[in-house]
Design a protein around this motif. Structure first.
Motif, PDB file in Angstrom:
ATOM      1  N   GLN A  57       0.827  -1.211   0.000  1.00 50.63           N
ATOM      2  CA  GLN A  57       0.000   0.000   0.000  1.00 50.63           C
ATOM      3  C   GLN A  57       0.859   1.259   0.000  1.00 50.63           C
ATOM      4  OE1 GLN A  57      -2.680  -0.165   3.319  1.00 50.63           O
ATOM      5  NE2 GLN A  57      -3.939  -1.794   2.422  1.00 50.63           N
ATOM      6  N   GLY A  61       0.993   4.062  -3.049  1.00 44.24           N
ATOM      7  CA  GLY A  61       0.417   5.358  -2.677  1.00 44.24           C
ATOM      8  C   GLY A  61      -0.969   5.254  -2.072  1.00 44.24           C
ATOM      9  N   ASP A  62      -1.418   4.054  -1.770  1.00 44.20           N
ATOM     10  CA  ASP A  62      -2.747   3.860  -1.200  1.00 44.20           C
ATOM     11  C   ASP A  62      -2.769   3.956   0.322  1.00 44.20           C
ATOM     12  OD1 ASP A  62      -3.734   3.439  -3.750  1.00 44.20           O
ATOM     13  OD2 ASP A  62      -3.496   1.257  -3.634  1.00 44.20           O
ATOM     14  N   LEU A  63      -1.615   4.058   0.944  1.00 43.19           N
ATOM     15  CA  LEU A  63      -1.536   4.097   2.404  1.00 43.19           C
ATOM     16  C   LEU A  63      -1.672   5.534   2.869  1.00 43.19           C
ATOM     17  CD1 LEU A  63      -1.065   2.349   4.923  1.00 43.19           C
ATOM     18  CD2 LEU A  63       1.359   2.811   4.674  1.00 43.19           C
ATOM     19  N   GLY A  64      -2.640   5.769   3.742  1.00 47.26           N
ATOM     20  CA  GLY A  64      -2.891   7.128   4.220  1.00 47.26           C
ATOM     21  C   GLY A  64      -1.828   7.624   5.178  1.00 47.26           C
ATOM     22  N   ALA A  65      -1.378   6.788   6.079  1.00 44.85           N
ATOM     23  CA  ALA A  65      -0.400   7.181   7.093  1.00 44.85           C
ATOM     24  C   ALA A  65       0.792   6.234   7.025  1.00 44.85           C
ATOM     25  CB  ALA A  65      -1.036   7.154   8.475  1.00 44.85           C
ATOM     26  N   ASP A  68       1.912   3.822   9.931  1.00 41.28           N
ATOM     27  CA  ASP A  68       1.332   2.484  10.115  1.00 41.28           C
ATOM     28  C   ASP A  68       2.252   1.413   9.555  1.00 41.28           C
ATOM     29  OD1 ASP A  68      -0.942   3.474  11.360  1.00 41.28           O
ATOM     30  OD2 ASP A  68      -2.085   3.572   9.483  1.00 41.28           O
TER      31      ASP A  68
END
Length: 102
Positions: A57, A61-65, A68
């Motif tokens: 992710q 680029g799909d990971l918001g933070a 994590d």
């Protein structure tokens, strides 16, 4: 770092095995050493799979933070190091037992 600090990171403390009455040389009960080893390996695999999924992710680029992923990767590394240390101690104990005279 205390055990309660480890719980905050996401580790669940291992519950001590229940030692059942013995019959002869075998322990009766559902929780044996093999079950504990298999459970530990399953936990290691799930922690690594979670870190791998978050890495994908993060790369897409799909990971918001991003933190994590950083936490999951560190947790996977520490869990792997712990598993290897336990394995090394088990091998060392086995080697010592094999050196004992009969």
């Amino acid at each position: 770092m205390s055990v309660s600090g480890i719980e905050a990171v996401g580790f669940s403390p291992m519950t001590p095995p229940v030692v059942a009455p013995t019959q002869g040389n075998q322990v009766t009960g559902s929780s044996g050493f093999a079950d504990l080893v298999l459970d530990g390996i399953d936990r290691l695999e799930s922690v690594q799979n979670r870190a791998d999924g978050l890495a994908v992710q993060a790369a897409t680029g799909d990971l918001g933070a991003i933190h994590d992923y950083t936490i999951a990767a560190t947790e996977a590394a520490v869990t792997t190091q712990l598993t290897v240390a336990v394995r090394n101690k088990a091998v060392e104990a086995f080697t010592e037992i094999m050196r004992m005279p009969i």
